[in-house]
Design an enzyme around this catalytic site. Sequence first.
Site, PDB file in Angstrom:
ATOM      1  N   HIS A  54      -8.829   9.522   1.094  1.00  0.00           N
ATOM      2  CA  HIS A  54     -10.193   8.972   1.093  1.00  0.00           C
ATOM      3  C   HIS A  54     -10.901   9.126   2.447  1.00  0.00           C
ATOM      4  CE1 HIS A  54      -8.643   5.206   2.735  1.00  0.00           C
ATOM      5  NE2 HIS A  54      -8.279   4.674   1.595  1.00  0.00           N
ATOM      6  N   HIS A  80      -1.192  -3.995  -6.065  1.00  0.00           N
ATOM      7  CA  HIS A  80      -2.473  -3.647  -5.424  1.00  0.00           C
ATOM      8  C   HIS A  80      -3.273  -2.782  -6.384  1.00  0.00           C
ATOM      9  CE1 HIS A  80      -5.369  -2.393  -2.515  1.00  0.00           C
ATOM     10  NE2 HIS A  80      -4.726  -1.370  -1.993  1.00  0.00           N
ATOM     11  N   GLU A  97      -5.824  -0.730  -5.784  1.00  0.00           N
ATOM     12  CA  GLU A  97      -6.403   0.555  -5.364  1.00  0.00           C
ATOM     13  C   GLU A  97      -5.765   1.681  -6.188  1.00  0.00           C
ATOM     14  OE1 GLU A  97      -6.607   1.227  -1.111  1.00  0.00           O
ATOM     15  OE2 GLU A  97      -8.170   2.729  -1.372  1.00  0.00           O
ATOM     16  N   ASP A 115      -4.565   4.616  -5.947  1.00  0.00           N
ATOM     17  CA  ASP A 115      -3.342   5.378  -5.654  1.00  0.00           C
ATOM     18  C   ASP A 115      -2.100   4.658  -6.165  1.00  0.00           C
ATOM     19  OD1 ASP A 115      -4.156   3.600  -3.632  1.00  0.00           O
ATOM     20  OD2 ASP A 115      -2.884   4.526  -2.132  1.00  0.00           O
ATOM     21  N   HIS A 126      -4.197  -4.534   2.558  1.00  0.00           N
ATOM     22  CA  HIS A 126      -5.454  -4.462   3.260  1.00  0.00           C
ATOM     23  C   HIS A 126      -6.664  -4.725   2.372  1.00  0.00           C
ATOM     24  CE1 HIS A 126      -6.628  -0.183   1.945  1.00  0.00           C
ATOM     25  NE2 HIS A 126      -5.624  -0.538   1.202  1.00  0.00           N
ATOM     26  N   ASP A 142       0.998  -1.422   0.616  1.00  0.00           N
ATOM     27  CA  ASP A 142       0.432  -0.590   1.686  1.00  0.00           C
ATOM     28  C   ASP A 142       0.967  -0.961   3.074  1.00  0.00           C
ATOM     29  OD1 ASP A 142      -1.200   1.262   0.387  1.00  0.00           O
ATOM     30  OD2 ASP A 142      -2.812  -0.185   0.139  1.00  0.00           O
ATOM     31  N   TYR A 180      -0.967   5.288  10.585  1.00  0.00           N
ATOM     32  CA  TYR A 180      -1.338   4.636   9.322  1.00  0.00           C
ATOM     33  C   TYR A 180      -1.966   3.265   9.616  1.00  0.00           C
ATOM     34  CZ  TYR A 180      -0.548   2.696   4.620  1.00  0.00           C
ATOM     35  OH  TYR A 180      -0.693   2.115   3.388  1.00  0.00           O
ATOM     36  N   HIS A 185       3.891   3.843   0.523  1.00  0.00           N
ATOM     37  CA  HIS A 185       3.651   5.178   1.086  1.00  0.00           C
ATOM     38  C   HIS A 185       4.726   5.482   2.127  1.00  0.00           C
ATOM     39  CE1 HIS A 185      -0.390   5.502  -0.619  1.00  0.00           C
ATOM     40  NE2 HIS A 185      -0.658   4.295  -0.162  1.00  0.00           N
TER      41      HIS A 185
HETATM   42 FE1  FEO Z   1      -4.761   0.454  -0.579  1.00  0.00          FE
HETATM   43 FE2  FEO Z   1      -2.269   2.807  -0.843  1.00  0.00          FE
HETATM   44  O1  FEO Z   1      -3.846   1.890  -1.334  1.00  0.00           O
END
Ligand code: FEO
Length: 403
Positions: free
Chosen positions: A27, A81, A83, A85, A151, A170, A196, A229
């Site tokens: 992103h 989460h 989001e 991904d 986050h 995350d 990160y 991640h």
């Molecule tokens: Fe906040 Fe890895 O997405």
Amino acid sequence: MDDYKPLELAKGIYWVGVVDWNLRDFHGYETPKGGTYNAYLVVDEKIALIDTVKAPFAGEMLKRISRIVDPSKIDYVISNHVEMDHSSSISSIMEIAPGAKLFASSKGQNGLSEYYKDEGFDKWDIQVVGTGDELSLGKKTLMFIEATMLHWPDSMQTYVKEDDILFSNDAFGQHLATSKRFDDEVDDVMEDAGIYYANILMPFGTQILKYVEKLKELDVSPAMIAPAHGLIWRRDVSRVIEEYVKWANGNSLPKLLVIYDTMWGSTEKMAMEIVEGARASGVEVRLRHLRKNDWSLTMKELMDSSVIAIGSPTMNNNMFFTTAGFLTYMKGLRPKGKKYFLFGSYGWGGGAVKGMEKEIESAKFELAMESMQVKFRPYEDDKKACRDIGYKLGEIAKENAKS
Ligand code: FEO
């Protein structure tokens, strides 16, 4: 061939994620080393899937799950989460395992209802959970921990109590594509974790410090941290938490970062002379041209530095467009405790330095030295002035460093 073999982290707990080797832009944040989306399967009397992966990779995740269990047998899906991904394969899972129950934080439930109203959300059996709530799988117990603003408002983590594994979503992640899965198998993972942090978590230092205290109150002392991640922490578990506390506190090194762009080389000459002066002061100094360096990596350099010098040529009566873009990006990430110096060049009307001064006001940085600008190009006296400024900035960098 043993393809799509899932990795067992502990008895009955598997990594079933995917490696996105070609991810270069997350992103808008440059990811030169690629990335991963980590999902985990916990197999007990009940079967729980912790997070999913970005939708185009759903098939690969399902292949890995199929090596362990029939995906239709999944009993629980934990959405830490919302989001995309991590959540955009939930609808694929819910189609295959329509009887599965979904768990999310209160804000997670709201987010899922907004994102997936046309993908079957109304049919999903969803339960809202909060910090301390537990879900028994048989011998293993999942405990949920809200991680608000780590986050996003909905962010949550899941802790397997019997194995001391924290699925941190995350938090504690890195964008790094590799066939390895653990922190002790790859060099420089902490640097990747820092990059990160600087680009994803830096705005939320206050919440991170509260979160670390909350882990202590809950008596959560993980033996392993499995983020959504990158690599799984099993060697540097305590160290990555300590680094998060330092970053959250705005710690910095006695280091000057000079960031600039240039049109015909005048601002670049000023930048080079500032670097030369700072070098003489003995501090570490780094120079970053805005069109020749990934901004995500520059943000990590900025997080580590105690003084930032930013230079821009004038274009159409304002700062250069890359400088404007970088300042916007940087301010959004809210670095703490920095001192700054601005410099630039112009041909007739000027405007770069004035534009930067206006823009940086809201960054809440402290002025290190008054701005400097030159007309057309820096002559010898200007270059000497830049070296003197560089030296002073180096001295200020030593004073302003925080450990
Ligand atoms: Fe906040 Fe890895 O997405």
